[in-house]
Scaffold this motif. Structure first.
Motif, mmCIF file in Angstrom:
data_model
loop_
_atom_site.group_PDB
_atom_site.id
_atom_site.type_symbol
_atom_site.label_atom_id
_atom_site.label_comp_id
_atom_site.label_asym_id
_atom_site.label_seq_id
_atom_site.Cartn_x
_atom_site.Cartn_y
_atom_site.Cartn_z
ATOM 1 N N ASN A 37 54.215 23.006 -22.203
ATOM 2 C CA ASN A 37 55.428 23.239 -22.997
ATOM 3 C C ASN A 37 56.606 23.666 -22.131
ATOM 4 O O ASN A 37 57.705 23.108 -22.226
ATOM 5 C CB ASN A 37 55.166 24.308 -24.060
ATOM 6 C CG ASN A 37 54.254 23.810 -25.168
ATOM 7 O OD1 ASN A 37 54.015 22.612 -25.301
ATOM 8 N ND2 ASN A 37 53.730 24.736 -25.960
ATOM 9 N N LEU A 80 57.770 19.763 -21.576
ATOM 10 C CA LEU A 80 58.509 19.505 -22.817
ATOM 11 C C LEU A 80 59.889 20.156 -22.815
ATOM 12 O O LEU A 80 60.829 19.646 -23.435
ATOM 13 C CB LEU A 80 57.708 20.002 -24.022
ATOM 14 C CG LEU A 80 56.416 19.233 -24.338
ATOM 15 C CD1 LEU A 80 55.714 19.857 -25.538
ATOM 16 C CD2 LEU A 80 56.692 17.757 -24.592
ATOM 17 N N VAL A 104 56.501 14.170 -23.971
ATOM 18 C CA VAL A 104 56.316 14.141 -25.424
ATOM 19 C C VAL A 104 55.511 12.912 -25.841
ATOM 20 O O VAL A 104 54.712 12.966 -26.793
ATOM 21 C CB VAL A 104 57.676 14.197 -26.155
ATOM 22 C CG1 VAL A 104 58.468 12.913 -25.982
ATOM 23 C CG2 VAL A 104 57.470 14.506 -27.639
ATOM 24 N N ASN A 135 54.929 25.951 -30.815
ATOM 25 C CA ASN A 135 54.860 24.504 -30.606
ATOM 26 C C ASN A 135 55.776 23.765 -31.589
ATOM 27 O O ASN A 135 56.446 22.793 -31.222
ATOM 28 C CB ASN A 135 53.424 24.014 -30.775
ATOM 29 C CG ASN A 135 52.492 24.578 -29.716
ATOM 30 O OD1 ASN A 135 52.941 25.035 -28.662
ATOM 31 N ND2 ASN A 135 51.190 24.557 -29.994
ATOM 32 N N LEU A 168 59.015 21.166 -30.821
ATOM 33 C CA LEU A 168 59.085 19.802 -31.355
ATOM 34 C C LEU A 168 60.331 19.598 -32.216
ATOM 35 O O LEU A 168 60.946 18.520 -32.197
ATOM 36 C CB LEU A 168 57.824 19.497 -32.164
ATOM 37 C CG LEU A 168 56.688 18.796 -31.398
ATOM 38 C CD1 LEU A 168 57.153 17.419 -30.909
ATOM 39 C CD2 LEU A 168 56.205 19.607 -30.208
ATOM 40 N N ALA A 208 58.908 12.428 -30.462
ATOM 41 C CA ALA A 208 58.759 13.777 -31.024
ATOM 42 C C ALA A 208 58.337 13.709 -32.491
ATOM 43 O O ALA A 208 57.547 14.544 -32.969
ATOM 44 C CB ALA A 208 60.068 14.546 -30.882
ATOM 45 N N VAL A 255 54.625 13.475 -33.101
ATOM 46 C CA VAL A 255 53.900 14.743 -32.983
ATOM 47 C C VAL A 255 54.250 15.653 -34.165
ATOM 48 O O VAL A 255 53.373 16.302 -34.749
ATOM 49 C CB VAL A 255 54.237 15.446 -31.648
ATOM 50 C CG1 VAL A 255 53.498 16.781 -31.552
ATOM 51 C CG2 VAL A 255 53.865 14.557 -30.462
ATOM 52 N N PHE A 256 55.525 15.669 -34.536
ATOM 53 C CA PHE A 256 55.971 16.527 -35.644
ATOM 54 C C PHE A 256 55.249 16.186 -36.944
ATOM 55 O O PHE A 256 54.934 17.084 -37.745
ATOM 56 C CB PHE A 256 57.485 16.379 -35.831
ATOM 57 C CG PHE A 256 58.017 17.150 -36.995
ATOM 58 C CD1 PHE A 256 58.290 18.505 -36.892
ATOM 59 C CD2 PHE A 256 58.235 16.525 -38.232
ATOM 60 C CE1 PHE A 256 58.768 19.225 -37.987
ATOM 61 C CE2 PHE A 256 58.711 17.237 -39.323
ATOM 62 C CZ PHE A 256 58.978 18.590 -39.199
#
Length: 443
Positions: free
Chosen positions: A322, A326, A338, A363, A367, A382, A385-386
């Motif tokens: 992270n 990220l 990402v 986290n 995001l 992104a 993942v979100f």
């Protein structure tokens, strides 16, 4: 006084033994006794040659002539040696074609060196690598000569493994080469000596190492067996990212070596794994990209090994991921990170890791910031993942609270959120996320 030789074209003089102008041996470095023995050996070689041409030669008891005379006459005048010559040798007529050039070509064929086998090439390569590694004091010209020979041998090894413009690789030759290569420490020597090779030879060596990782001998990848016993070589390859001249070569070798699951496990569990977070951010774009490619290979190729690694090392790994990737200031680093994160979390073998990741408010915050990026590519990656946060049916209260607080902003964002090309799956995922967020109630 010299006479015409009874055996045409065979002359012994101070320059040595010659047949039709082709020197068979030189007597200058021999002692008198050795010269006599060599003359006799040369005569027997000649007889063998004549026999191969369907020609019969009978040798009598006459002694061989002295240096400066012909072999058949013993240096005597022709009139005195005619009968003796017939006692010395008698032969059948020569074939019709007695052209000197043809005779010379046939003689040269007799002395043509035997072709080198793949195993011979590997052994010679190993010997020269040992020479290069020791760095013994030799004349510069001699050293250059040996290094040029080494370059040629490595190029020959590559040709056997990959074939060339005229022929495909032969499996039997590849097998012989592979067996000999891993019989001793040729791979170790090649890796250690890579800095001493020129650029083109480094490229050839890299291709040789890469190919050998895939060569099977009796249905076994013997490269894997070798690396398991010499696993410290991975330390050398990984450290290569710190050397600008060698990074890309060592990186390519490393990616091929971690095709073997046991080797990949070693790298994942070693302290070297933490270094990749720094290598990926190196200022040299090519090296940073190469390190990122290796990092991705480590985290995606061997599913079960990766899942085990992430479960055991979750805290430090994602803390580094992270903060250094990220949230990097480098656009390319963020985009690659990402995307890789999505690949990891969406893999079924990492379901336990995914559940843990989407339960963290930190986290989620990262995001959501990536969703606000100006780059469409980062936004799309992104989102993938979100959507895992939104789809989680067991959202912790703090996750629900963040989503409810930012609901209006998220819904406005997704209203205009589209891909460049029409993507039905993306639209379906977006509709599901919007529905989940709209239906959320504070806990």
């Amino acid at each position: 006084m010299h006479t015409e030789p009874y055996i045409p074209g065979l002359i012994l003089d101070r320059e040595g033994l010659r047949f039709n102008g082709l020197r068979i041996y030189s007597p200058r470095t021999y002692s008198p006794q050795t010269r006599e023995n060599a003359k006799r050996d040369a005569m027997w070689d000649y007889f063998a040659y004549m026999a191969s041409r369907n020609t019969r030669v009978v040798w009598g008891r006459k002694k061989l002539g002295k240096i400066g005379g012909c072999l058949s006459s013993g240096g005597q005048p022709a009139a005195q040696s005619a009968s003796a010559s017939q006692a010395v040798a008698r032969r059948l007529p020569l074939p019709e074609n007695t052209d000197v050039g043809v005779e010379n070509a046939k003689m040269k064929a007799l002395f043509k060196p035997k072709p080198k086998t793949p195993a011979d090439l590997v052994r010679q390569t190993r010997d020269l690598l040992i020479f290069a590694d020791r760095g013994t004091d030799t004349k510069e010209s001699k050293r250059e000569e040996k290094m040029m020979e080494l370059s040629k041998l490595i190029r020959d090894l590559k040709s056997i493994l990959y074939g060339d413009s005229e022929s495909e690789p032969v499996s039997e030759a590849c097998t012989q080469l592979t067996q000999e290569f891993f019989r001793e420490n040729t791979l170790r020597l090649l890796i250690i000596c890579l800095p001493k090779l020129n650029l083109e030879t480094r490229k050839d060596a890299t291709q040789v190492v890469a190919n050998l990782q895939r060569q099977q001998v009796q249905s076994r990848l013997i490269a894997c067996d070798y690396l398991e016993k010499n696993i410290d070589l991975m330390d050398t390859l990984i450290a290569g990212y710190e050397n600008t001249d060698l990074a890309l070569h060592y990186g390519a070798m490393l990616r091929e070596c971690i095709r073997h699951q046991s080797v990949a496990r070693y790298v994942l569990e070693s302290e070297h794994m933490k270094r990749f977070f720094d290598y990926i951010q190196l200022p040299n774009f090519d090296i940073a990209s190469d390190a990122a490619a290796t990092f991705k290979e480590l985290l995606t190729r061997h599913k079960s090994t990766v899942a085990e690694f992430l479960s055991k090392n979750y805290d430090w790994f994602f803390a580094e991921y992270n903060s250094k990737l990220l949230e990097s200031t480098n656009y390319i680093t963020r985009r690659q990170a990402v995307k890789l994160l999505g690949d990891i979390l969406l893999d079924r073998s990492n379901s336990a890791v995914m559940t843990r990741y989407v339960s963290s408010r930190d986290n989620l915050r990262i995001l959501m910031n990536l969703l606000r990026e100006s780059s469409k590519s980062i936004q799309i990656e992104a989102f993938h993942v979100f959507k895992l946060f939104a789809a989680n049916q067991n959202k912790p209260p703090d996750i629900v609270g963040i989503l409810v607080t930012n609901r209006s902003k998220l819904l406005r964002l997704f209203a205009d959120f589209k891909t460049e090309k029409e993507d039905e799956q993306f639209e379906a995922d977006k509709a599901l996320v919007v529905k989940e967020i709209a239906a959320l109630e504070p806990k």
